[in-house]
Design a protein around this motif. Structure first.
Motif, PDB file in Angstrom:
ATOM      1  N   ARG A  17      -7.042 -12.307   5.570  1.00 32.89           N
ATOM      2  CA  ARG A  17      -5.790 -12.697   6.213  1.00 32.89           C
ATOM      3  C   ARG A  17      -4.862 -13.256   5.151  1.00 32.89           C
ATOM      4  O   ARG A  17      -5.324 -13.724   4.101  1.00 32.89           O
ATOM      5  CB  ARG A  17      -6.048 -13.795   7.261  1.00 32.89           C
ATOM      6  N   GLY A  42      -4.453   2.722   8.459  1.00 34.65           N
ATOM      7  CA  GLY A  42      -5.401   1.841   9.113  1.00 34.65           C
ATOM      8  C   GLY A  42      -5.505   0.465   8.499  1.00 34.65           C
ATOM      9  O   GLY A  42      -6.547  -0.185   8.599  1.00 34.65           O
ATOM     10  N   LEU A  43      -4.430   0.009   7.882  1.00 36.00           N
ATOM     11  CA  LEU A  43      -4.433  -1.327   7.272  1.00 36.00           C
ATOM     12  C   LEU A  43      -3.850  -2.346   8.239  1.00 36.00           C
ATOM     13  O   LEU A  43      -3.181  -1.993   9.211  1.00 36.00           O
ATOM     14  CB  LEU A  43      -3.650  -1.285   5.958  1.00 36.00           C
ATOM     15  N   PRO A  44      -4.071  -3.632   7.980  1.00 36.05           N
ATOM     16  CA  PRO A  44      -3.554  -4.668   8.884  1.00 36.05           C
ATOM     17  C   PRO A  44      -2.031  -4.616   9.021  1.00 36.05           C
ATOM     18  O   PRO A  44      -1.317  -4.138   8.128  1.00 36.05           O
ATOM     19  CB  PRO A  44      -3.986  -5.972   8.208  1.00 36.05           C
ATOM     20  N   ALA A  45      -1.533  -5.159  10.121  1.00 36.97           N
ATOM     21  CA  ALA A  45      -0.096  -5.129  10.414  1.00 36.97           C
ATOM     22  C   ALA A  45       0.733  -5.863   9.365  1.00 36.97           C
ATOM     23  O   ALA A  45       1.909  -5.546   9.189  1.00 36.97           O
ATOM     24  CB  ALA A  45       0.163  -5.722  11.797  1.00 36.97           C
ATOM     25  N   TRP A  46       0.162  -6.823   8.651  1.00 37.87           N
ATOM     26  CA  TRP A  46       0.926  -7.568   7.646  1.00 37.87           C
ATOM     27  C   TRP A  46       1.074  -6.812   6.329  1.00 37.87           C
ATOM     28  O   TRP A  46       1.814  -7.240   5.456  1.00 37.87           O
ATOM     29  CB  TRP A  46       0.356  -8.972   7.436  1.00 37.87           C
ATOM     30  N   ALA A  47       0.424  -5.664   6.189  1.00 33.76           N
ATOM     31  CA  ALA A  47       0.558  -4.846   4.974  1.00 33.76           C
ATOM     32  C   ALA A  47       1.931  -4.180   4.959  1.00 33.76           C
ATOM     33  O   ALA A  47       2.433  -3.739   5.994  1.00 33.76           O
ATOM     34  CB  ALA A  47      -0.545  -3.805   4.915  1.00 33.76           C
ATOM     35  N   ALA A  84      -9.620  -5.533   2.411  1.00 28.20           N
ATOM     36  CA  ALA A  84      -8.274  -5.580   2.987  1.00 28.20           C
ATOM     37  C   ALA A  84      -8.294  -5.615   4.512  1.00 28.20           C
ATOM     38  O   ALA A  84      -7.419  -6.223   5.127  1.00 28.20           O
ATOM     39  CB  ALA A  84      -7.459  -4.380   2.510  1.00 28.20           C
ATOM     40  N   ARG A  85      -9.270  -5.002   5.103  1.00 29.03           N
ATOM     41  CA  ARG A  85      -9.357  -4.970   6.567  1.00 29.03           C
ATOM     42  C   ARG A  85      -9.951  -6.251   7.146  1.00 29.03           C
ATOM     43  O   ARG A  85      -9.997  -6.411   8.358  1.00 29.03           O
ATOM     44  CB  ARG A  85     -10.138  -3.738   6.997  1.00 29.03           C
ATOM     45  N   ARG A  86     -10.383  -7.178   6.273  1.00 30.93           N
ATOM     46  CA  ARG A  86     -11.026  -8.408   6.738  1.00 30.93           C
ATOM     47  C   ARG A  86     -10.311  -9.696   6.342  1.00 30.93           C
ATOM     48  O   ARG A  86     -10.533 -10.721   6.975  1.00 30.93           O
ATOM     49  CB  ARG A  86     -12.464  -8.447   6.215  1.00 30.93           C
ATOM     50  N   CYS A 109      -5.675 -16.250   2.438  1.00 31.68           N
ATOM     51  CA  CYS A 109      -7.054 -16.240   1.955  1.00 31.68           C
ATOM     52  C   CYS A 109      -7.024 -16.605   0.461  1.00 31.68           C
ATOM     53  O   CYS A 109      -6.150 -16.167  -0.268  1.00 31.68           O
ATOM     54  CB  CYS A 109      -7.665 -14.867   2.168  1.00 31.68           C
ATOM     55  N   TYR A 148       0.822  -1.209   0.000  1.00 34.14           N
ATOM     56  CA  TYR A 148       0.000   0.000   0.000  1.00 34.14           C
ATOM     57  C   TYR A 148       0.856   1.259   0.000  1.00 34.14           C
ATOM     58  O   TYR A 148       2.023   1.238   0.377  1.00 34.14           O
ATOM     59  CB  TYR A 148      -0.947   0.003   1.201  1.00 34.14           C
TER      60      TYR A 148
END
Length: 158
Positions: A150, A54-59, A146-148, A153, A47
């Protein structure tokens, strides 16, 4: 996550999407503009940190020198590379918002030269506009997704 003619189906929602100009294929080749049929795991999220938060830590943030190799002659074909890069490539840091968020699939991993590269889920140019082989969504929908999801997926294209 399933790609159908009705859109991407995930968590009880239908998200409008675009696919490759060449439709869906079971025989993907570099430059055919088609979306590969099959089950593709999401193995990364990239990204633009200067445009999204506000994106997941794995981004992982896209840096100014981040590129994606799409040259079958490149030993790093179908992988993230850095500028300067002597082989043909695509810049991941674009002026338009299309790659502000990229879900990277495991298509052609490990890479076989000429079997297609850079099969991503990304933001569409506009509703209904075909891609070069990726799956594209509206910005609000890819952010919701993206916020949902893993890592691992599955993106199922039939």
């Amino acid at each position: 996550m399933r790609v159908t003619k009705a859109g991407v189906l995930f968590a009880g929602r239908r998200l409008a999407c675009s696919i490759g100009r060449g439709g869906v294929t079971g025989a993907k080749r570099e430059g055919d503009m088609a979306t590969p049929r099959g089950d593709h795991r999401i193995i990364g999220m990239l990204y633009r940190a200067d445009r999204l938060a506000g994106l997941p830590a794995w981004a992982r943030p896209i840096g100014p020198g981040d590129l994606w190799s799409d040259d079958p002659a490149d030993p790093a074909y179908n992988r993230l590379v850095r500028r300067p890069h002597p082989f043909r490539h695509e810049s991941l840091r674009r002026a338009d918002p299309m790659y502000d968020l990229i879900l990277v699939t495991d298509w052609n991993t490990p890479a076989r030269p000429g079997h297609g590269s850079a099969i991503f889920v990304h933001t569409w140019r506009r509703r209904g506009a075909p891609t070069a082989g990726c799956v594209a969504l509206a910005r609000k929908d890819i952010l919701w997704l993206a916020r949902r999801i893993r890592p691992g997926c599955v993106l199922r294209v039939r």
